[in-house]
Write a protein that holds these residues in place. Structure first.
Motif, PDB file in Angstrom:
ATOM      1  N   VAL A 509       0.830  -1.150  -0.033  1.00 59.29           N
ATOM      2  CA  VAL A 509       0.094   0.050  -0.005  1.00 59.29           C
ATOM      3  C   VAL A 509       0.931   1.300   0.122  1.00 59.29           C
ATOM      4  O   VAL A 509       0.530   2.344  -0.696  1.00 59.29           O
ATOM      5  N   MET A 510       1.838   1.293   0.978  1.00 59.74           N
ATOM      6  CA  MET A 510       2.727   2.189   0.954  1.00 59.74           C
ATOM      7  C   MET A 510       3.444   2.572  -0.266  1.00 59.74           C
ATOM      8  O   MET A 510       3.678   3.867  -0.586  1.00 59.74           O
ATOM      9  N   GLN A 511       3.958   1.846  -0.983  1.00 58.16           N
ATOM     10  CA  GLN A 511       4.609   1.758  -2.263  1.00 58.16           C
ATOM     11  C   GLN A 511       3.803   2.353  -3.303  1.00 58.16           C
ATOM     12  O   GLN A 511       4.279   3.125  -3.790  1.00 58.16           O
ATOM     13  N   GLU A 512       2.651   1.542  -3.528  1.00 60.13           N
ATOM     14  CA  GLU A 512       1.998   1.802  -4.678  1.00 60.13           C
ATOM     15  C   GLU A 512       1.259   3.360  -4.592  1.00 60.13           C
ATOM     16  O   GLU A 512       0.754   3.838  -5.449  1.00 60.13           O
ATOM     17  N   LEU A 513       0.906   3.643  -3.260  1.00 57.99           N
ATOM     18  CA  LEU A 513       0.052   4.943  -3.151  1.00 57.99           C
ATOM     19  C   LEU A 513       0.895   6.031  -2.616  1.00 57.99           C
ATOM     20  O   LEU A 513       0.779   7.104  -2.381  1.00 57.99           O
ATOM     21  N   GLU A 514       2.153   5.769  -2.844  1.00 63.55           N
ATOM     22  CA  GLU A 514       3.299   6.701  -2.617  1.00 63.55           C
ATOM     23  C   GLU A 514       3.223   7.496  -1.332  1.00 63.55           C
ATOM     24  O   GLU A 514       3.060   8.536  -1.235  1.00 63.55           O
TER      25      GLU A 514
END
Lengths: 816, 111
Positions: A509-514
């Motif tokens: 989540v943190m990676q994809e949603l920056e």
């Protein structure tokens, strides 16, 4: 007397026509709509964002049921018209309804063209036309695998990008040498192809489809040159054909479309055609802007104003694929009488081409940088002589007259009648006028009052600039409250993207949603953990390091660092055996305080953390499990003694309470969830200030919800009536699941209800039975993984490290 | 010469987690962050003495479970608008073992 107006079709064009008509002549028409699709009017342009997961169906509904009801419009959903009797002035549907009209509007839209090759009727071969197609595609994406999209035009490429975003391997087959050749010149088509390939979409141009392979289901596609491409899904997006059959059968004049005058009248003056099925001035249209213009013209005529005429205008084309900026307008073919201005910036991936005739713009293709599209469109529309600015024209508006490259300057410089929203034909002056006159402060306000940016949304940036220009610093685009300072996304956005992108871990989540921090904070991590637990019950591994301490150690931390422990007493019932066991535990561990809680349970306070597993072991031997009095989850179901004992009791409220608690224990919810069941309206269990309450009555069960008796005091709302205990249980469980799926972390049910609205919740839970059942089923599925007693797990050794110090350093060791 | 006391294996510390060590001078919290660094601080929030080891570890900070003060693991100082600090304790990893500086633990005894 009101005129009877019958409309065949319920797409965007008739929807818009009705809006104009209601405004111009309120109450003058008795309107009946027949819609072959079983739905209300939704924004078809936004199917691609639904496919890619950036939007949901609910987001794209234009007119909901309430709208039809409010305007007294009869909508027959799922009714296909089988015949028009022009002499009797009636239409008849396949559902057996015959309706008489004074005037009739045919708005049957178009049908997707399926290329006539062998195998085109196999299962797994779809068009891309309506929500049913999208739902079938989404089904296919869940199984993964390979997809082939036939057609490299606007729709085909949006479908390809959507399927790719859903994790499929996608190949686009296009019969022409370059993509989107009707809107793009070869150079821009090449750049687009390169970008799609970079995103992992295979593109084959000059591809002639010979056959679709497979026996029952599609297995692949074969090209004329013998190439075979395996695929479990084939989407045909090669074009549309006006749907004219019904008009033809009725003897109306039909060419490519239903032939109409520039006032939308067919060869029968009592019958009109509107939208993609109509042919005006020899042209049929597929983009929304001219269709909305037709709607405006027709509405005026139906309302008695006979002056407006439909006039052809070029419509700009934009591709709705996130991250690809592309704008095309007018005619850009080469010719002896034409000149062109071209700008290429390979490193930035920018290509711009303006085609001039007699020093006036006749066409434009912009790729990679499209901000000046509206300006070029404006110059073209007004046939402005551009000789004076030819040298700098291609650099755009900001470069004219040496003005600084202020991003707002370009918008500021636009004239008041410059078109901002192509779909709805809204000019700058109308938007700025509405901002001033109505005191609008945000995008939604502009959308509501002008419709600008309300259809395909590509002009949103321009509208935001206008807001900024008008309001200055008073305009705050981030009206969505971010979850926490780690992200710019709000809770709803995050939840939607978790589902759409299939994100199943916190790092994903943190990676994809920056995310803007490396591992979140104490606000977002527990929220993300809940969303993942709720959305992926079978797949997600609960991250205990992202849980608040109470949920990590399954007890409530107190101000001195000790804990309190509350065992479950189902429905508030207990026994001498249980009470004796509690008394023994209190003595054995020297527990300093014992208290009866507001939820009819017994709380033991002041237990040292190290003692927790031993306390639980003893309680467990007596049959107790965790009361989850610490959880953002199901807490207690409070009951009265009901018909078993009470002379006023109407039903077995204690029994229902116990049943609910045994069914629902262990479930995590956005915030704590407290229930109560009262056996009669005297309401001794105080069910009318609970998150969910049941009041038993002679005829069954009244289901209440959204009460509060904490920071806020609020009586419950009535959700509905259930006649059996089974039905009451299903309603309570489905409501809980709806709240679990939609609530923001830490948002109590009454706050969620305030946001969603009681009628909407009632509609989904009480009126839409299949939906209620699917909520119920998802809850039951989730419980398979949730109903594990955390106390016995820890007695058996789970998370042992939580309850012991890492080391004990003695005085001897520590002394120097 | 500095003397270091072995308090256990690195594997005993969960990532983004913490454990507490009991000493004659009170409890010490040992923290392991997502980027696999180890910190040690006195396990008492400067606000109301909350047990910091029970908090959520994020970045190089921990949020106290009692009233959500955010404490820097690097400096021991309260972050944001809150004021106060806890003592940091020198800690190091040797191979797979975690060690605390004895003089920091025993300092109060000596004083």
């Amino acid at each position: 007397m009101t005129e009877r107006l019958v409309i065949i079709g319920n797409g965007m064009a008739p929807g818009r026509m009705l809006e104009h008509l209601i405004e111009a002549a309120p109450g003058a028409h008795d309107v009946t709509i027949f819609n072959a699709e079983p739905r209300v009017n939704y924004d078809r342009i936004m199917l691609s964002p639904v496919l890619s997961g950036e939007k949901t169906y609910d987001d794209i509904v234009i007119h909901d049921d309430a709208w039809y009801a409010a305007h007294g419009i009869t909508l027959h959903r799922g009714h296909r018209i089988t015949g028009i009797d022009r002499d009797a002035r009636t239409v008849t549907s396949d559902g057996g309804i015959t309706a008489a009209y004074d005037r009739l509007v045919i708005a049957t839209g178009s049908n997707p063209f399926m290329i006539p090759v062998p195998g085109k009727d196999l299962a797994g071969v779809l068009a891309y036309r309506d929500l049913d197609d999208v739902e079938k595609m989404l089904d296919a994406t869940e199984r993964g695998g390979r997809a082939v999209v036939i057609g490299g035009g606007l729709l085909g490429l949006e479908a390809a990008a959507g399927l790719k975003a859903r994790g499929m391997e996608v190949t686009v087959l296009h019969v022409m040498p370059t993509l989107m050749e009707r809107q793009l010149d070869p150079a821009a088509g090449y750049l687009l192809e390169k970008e799609l390939k970079r995103r992992g979409i295979h593109v084959i141009t000059k591809a002639n489809t010979k056959a679709i392979l497979g026996t029952d289901r599609v297995q692949g596609v074969e090209l004329a040159d013998g190439t075979q491409i395996p695929a479990s899904l084939v989407v045909m997006a090669v074009g549309i054909r006006p749907n004219v059959q019904i008009a033809k059968n009725a003897g109306l004049e039909v060419a490519r479309g239903i032939v109409t005058t520039d006032t939308m009248a067919t060869s029968d003056p009592a019958v009109f055609a509107l939208g993609e099925c109509a042919e005006v001035g020899g042209q049929v249209y597929g983009l929304v802007a001219p269709l909305y213009e037709q709607a405006r013209v027709l509405a005026a005529h139906l309302a008695g104003d006979t002056t407006p005429r439909f006039v052809h205008q070029d419509t700009p084309t934009k591709l709705k694929v996130t991250g690809i900026d592309l704008y095309s307008l007018g005619d850009f073919a080469e010719g002896d009488d034409r000149e062109e201005i071209v700008l290429r910036d390979a490193s930035a991936g920018v290509y711009k081409r303006i085609v001039l005739k007699d020093n006036r713009i006749v066409g434009t293709v912009l790729y990679g940088e499209t901000a000046d599209g509206a300006w070029f469109n404006d110059l073209k529309k007004k046939a402005t002589d551009v000789s004076d600015m030819r040298d700098t024209l291609i650099f755009g508006q900001a470069f004219q007259g040496g003005a600084p490259a202020d991003p707002l300057a370009a918008v500021a410089a636009l004239s008041d009648d410059a078109e901002i929203c192509g779909c709805n034909g809204v000019c700058k002056g109308r938007i700025t006028g509405a901002i001033r006159a109505k005191g609008l402060t945000d995008l939604d306000g502009v959308r509501a009052h002008t419709k600008a940016s309300a259809s395909c949304g590509t002009c949103t940036g321009l509208v935001e600039k206008l807001l900024k220009l008008e309001l200055g610093d008073r305009y705050n685009p981030a009206t969505v409250q971010p979850m926490c300072p780690c992200t710019t996304h709000g809770h709803d956005e995050v939840r939607r993207l978790i589902r759409a992108k299939g994100l199943k871990t916190i790092p994903a989540v943190m990676q994809e949603l920056e995310w803007q921090t490396s591992c979140g904070c104490a606000k977002c991590r527990p929220a993300l953990n809940y969303y993942l637990v709720c959305d992926w019950p079978a797949d997600y591994a609960d991250d205990y390091q992202s849980r608040f301490v109470n949920e990590r150690v399954h007890a409530n931390i107190q101000k001195d660092g000790t804990y309190s422990v509350v065992p479950r007493m189902w429905g508030g019932m207990t026994s001498s055996h249980e009470l004796r066991a509690i008394a023994d535990v209190v003595d054995k561990f020297d527990i300093p305080a014992v208290k009866v809680t507001g939820g009819q349970r017994i709380d033991m306070l002041g237990i040292r953390k190290e003692d927790l597993p031993a306390v639980w072991a003893d309680l467990g031997k007596a049959g107790f499990v965790s009361g989850q009095a610490y959880a953002k989850g199901l807490r207690t179901v409070k009951t009265c003694v009901g018909s078993t004992w009470c002379r006023f009791g109407t039903q077995d409220s204690t029994g229902l309470g116990i049943r609910l608690e045994k069914f629902m224990w262990g479930s995590w919810t956005p915030a704590k969830l407290k229930l109560a069941v009262s056996g009669c309206p005297r309401n001794c269990a105080e069910a009318t200030c609970k998150d969910i309450g049941v009041i038993c009555v002679d005829s069954g069960y009244e289901i209440h919800f959204a009460g509060a008796a904490g920071l806020d005091i609020k009586g419950t709302e009535v959700l509905g009536h259930a006649s059996t205990e089974d039905e009451a249980l299903e309603i309570v469980v489905a409501l809980t699941q709806m709240y679990r799926e939609q609530g923001r972390y830490l948002e109590r049910i009454y706050k969620w209800t305030k946001r969603i609205g009681v009628p909407e919740i009632r509609r989904q839970i009480m009126d839409d039975l299949p939906r209620r059942k699917s909520y119920f089923d998802r809850f039951v599925f989730s419980q398979k993984f949730a109903q594990v007693d955390p106390w016995s797990e820890r007695v058996s050794g789970k998370d042992k490290h939580e309850f012991k110090p890492m080391a004990v350093v003695g005085y001897q060791e520590a002394a120097e | 010469m500095s003397i270091w006391i072995d308090i256990g294996a690195l594997d005993d510390l969960p990532l983004r987690g913490s454990r507490c060590v009991q000493t004659p001078t009170g409890k010490i919290g040992v923290f392991r962050t997502a980027d696999d660094r180890i910190f040690a601080i006195r396990n008492e929030c400067p606000h109301k003495g909350g047990p910091l080891t029970e908090g959520i570890v994020h970045g190089h900070s921990v949020t106290c479970p009692l009233h959500n003060w955010v404490i820097s693991l690097e400096t021991g100082a309260a972050q944001g608008a809150d004021e106060g600090a806890v003592e940091t304790i020198p800690v190091r990893v040797e191979g797979t073992r975690v060690l605390l500086l004895r003089s920091a633990i025993g300092a109060r005894v000596a004083a």
